[in-house]
Design a protein around this motif. Structure first.
Motif, PDB file in Angstrom:
ATOM      1  N   ARG A 187      21.633 -14.968  21.926  1.00 37.86           N
ATOM      2  CA  ARG A 187      20.891 -16.177  21.534  1.00 37.86           C
ATOM      3  C   ARG A 187      21.249 -17.350  22.447  1.00 37.86           C
ATOM      4  O   ARG A 187      20.379 -18.087  22.900  1.00 37.86           O
ATOM      5  CB  ARG A 187      21.168 -16.540  20.078  1.00 37.86           C
ATOM      6  N   ASN A 205      13.538 -11.956  20.658  1.00 36.32           N
ATOM      7  CA  ASN A 205      13.274 -11.282  19.390  1.00 36.32           C
ATOM      8  C   ASN A 205      13.674 -12.227  18.269  1.00 36.32           C
ATOM      9  O   ASN A 205      14.189 -13.326  18.519  1.00 36.32           O
ATOM     10  CB  ASN A 205      14.086  -9.976  19.328  1.00 36.32           C
ATOM     11  N   ASP A 206      13.480 -11.793  17.049  1.00 39.31           N
ATOM     12  CA  ASP A 206      13.953 -12.508  15.876  1.00 39.31           C
ATOM     13  C   ASP A 206      15.425 -12.867  16.095  1.00 39.31           C
ATOM     14  O   ASP A 206      16.229 -12.006  16.439  1.00 39.31           O
ATOM     15  CB  ASP A 206      13.769 -11.585  14.665  1.00 39.31           C
ATOM     16  N   SER A 207      15.781 -14.121  15.899  1.00 38.95           N
ATOM     17  CA  SER A 207      17.159 -14.571  16.155  1.00 38.95           C
ATOM     18  C   SER A 207      18.185 -13.787  15.345  1.00 38.95           C
ATOM     19  O   SER A 207      19.309 -13.591  15.796  1.00 38.95           O
ATOM     20  CB  SER A 207      17.293 -16.069  15.861  1.00 38.95           C
ATOM     21  N   LYS A 208      17.798 -13.326  14.162  1.00 38.15           N
ATOM     22  CA  LYS A 208      18.729 -12.574  13.317  1.00 38.15           C
ATOM     23  C   LYS A 208      19.043 -11.192  13.893  1.00 38.15           C
ATOM     24  O   LYS A 208      20.019 -10.574  13.519  1.00 38.15           O
ATOM     25  CB  LYS A 208      18.177 -12.438  11.895  1.00 38.15           C
ATOM     26  N   LYS A 209      18.203 -10.717  14.790  1.00 39.05           N
ATOM     27  CA  LYS A 209      18.400  -9.397  15.380  1.00 39.05           C
ATOM     28  C   LYS A 209      19.151  -9.456  16.714  1.00 39.05           C
ATOM     29  O   LYS A 209      19.368  -8.427  17.342  1.00 39.05           O
ATOM     30  CB  LYS A 209      17.056  -8.697  15.576  1.00 39.05           C
ATOM     31  N   LEU A 210      19.552 -10.640  17.123  1.00 38.72           N
ATOM     32  CA  LEU A 210      20.250 -10.814  18.387  1.00 38.72           C
ATOM     33  C   LEU A 210      21.687 -11.251  18.152  1.00 38.72           C
ATOM     34  O   LEU A 210      21.976 -11.946  17.176  1.00 38.72           O
ATOM     35  CB  LEU A 210      19.542 -11.890  19.233  1.00 38.72           C
ATOM     36  N   SER A 211      22.560 -10.887  19.066  1.00 44.29           N
ATOM     37  CA  SER A 211      23.949 -11.349  18.980  1.00 44.29           C
ATOM     38  C   SER A 211      23.994 -12.842  19.285  1.00 44.29           C
ATOM     39  O   SER A 211      23.080 -13.406  19.913  1.00 44.29           O
ATOM     40  CB  SER A 211      24.822 -10.598  19.982  1.00 44.29           C
ATOM     41  N   LYS A 224       6.561 -11.083   9.406  1.00 46.64           N
ATOM     42  CA  LYS A 224       7.517 -10.670  10.444  1.00 46.64           C
ATOM     43  C   LYS A 224       7.124 -11.253  11.800  1.00 46.64           C
ATOM     44  O   LYS A 224       7.268 -10.625  12.841  1.00 46.64           O
ATOM     45  CB  LYS A 224       7.664  -9.152  10.509  1.00 46.64           C
ATOM     46  N   ASP A 252       8.482 -13.444  13.663  1.00 40.65           N
ATOM     47  CA  ASP A 252       9.512 -13.600  14.684  1.00 40.65           C
ATOM     48  C   ASP A 252       9.744 -12.317  15.475  1.00 40.65           C
ATOM     49  O   ASP A 252      10.369 -12.337  16.528  1.00 40.65           O
ATOM     50  CB  ASP A 252      10.817 -14.139  14.102  1.00 40.65           C
ATOM     51  N   ALA A 253       9.229 -11.200  15.009  1.00 39.96           N
ATOM     52  CA  ALA A 253       9.298  -9.943  15.757  1.00 39.96           C
ATOM     53  C   ALA A 253       7.981  -9.659  16.495  1.00 39.96           C
ATOM     54  O   ALA A 253       7.929  -8.769  17.334  1.00 39.96           O
ATOM     55  CB  ALA A 253       9.625  -8.786  14.821  1.00 39.96           C
ATOM     56  N   TYR A 259      14.249  -9.447  26.129  1.00 44.23           N
ATOM     57  CA  TYR A 259      15.192  -9.483  25.001  1.00 44.23           C
ATOM     58  C   TYR A 259      14.848 -10.497  23.922  1.00 44.23           C
ATOM     59  O   TYR A 259      15.529 -10.566  22.910  1.00 44.23           O
ATOM     60  CB  TYR A 259      16.641  -9.702  25.470  1.00 44.23           C
TER      61      TYR A 259
END
Length: 141
Positions: A31, A21-27, A93, A95-96, A19
């Motif tokens: 996080r 991933n880029d912190s912005k793409k996680l709840s 990109k 962070d992805a 799981y």
């Protein structure tokens, strides 16, 4: 509002963390869950914080550079830090694409969010727990 927070994470080659991933793409919950896992599995990590006074003096971009640690080699999310005598590799990109960049983005985001929750307790009139100091409509109001 609030500080700029940057992080560096060093993992052993081949490390896998589900799981991440880029912190912005996680709840926020995901996080928070990953925060301790990243710190436990990292060979090393660092978190840099630059406060609002330094941001005002040097600007947000330079404050971000100041918050970054200085290891031997940097994988960066799409930026190159000027005037730094360290090998750098900016990855669009990143962070992805990089577990280290993604892990660093999570450590930085969780650290900053926790600070903004503390600021909300001190200054409840600003509603930092709802927008955490980012430029949302609520923040500007």
């Amino acid at each position: 509002a609030g500080p700029v927070v940057a992080s560096v994470v060093v993992f052993e080659k081949g490390t896998k963390i589900p799981y991440i991933n880029d912190s912005k793409k996680l709840s926020e919950a995901k996080r928070e869950e990953l925060f301790d896992i990243i710190k436990e599995q990292a060979l090393d990590y660092g978190i840099g914080i630059v406060d609002n006074e330094e941001i005002d003096e040097y600007n947000i971009l330079n404050a971000t550079y100041m918050a970054m640690n200085k290891p031997d080699y940097l994988l960066l999310d799409a930026v190159t830090i000027p005037d730094l005598d360290i090998k750098q590799f900016p990855i669009i990109k990143g962070d992805a694409k990089s577990i280290s960049i993604a892990g660093a983005s999570i450590l930085a985001k969780v650290t900053r969010d926790r600070l903004m929750y503390k600021y909300d307790e001190i200054y409840p009139q600003y509603g930092f727990k709802h927008h955490k100091g980012y430029g949302t409509k609520e923040h500007y109001e």
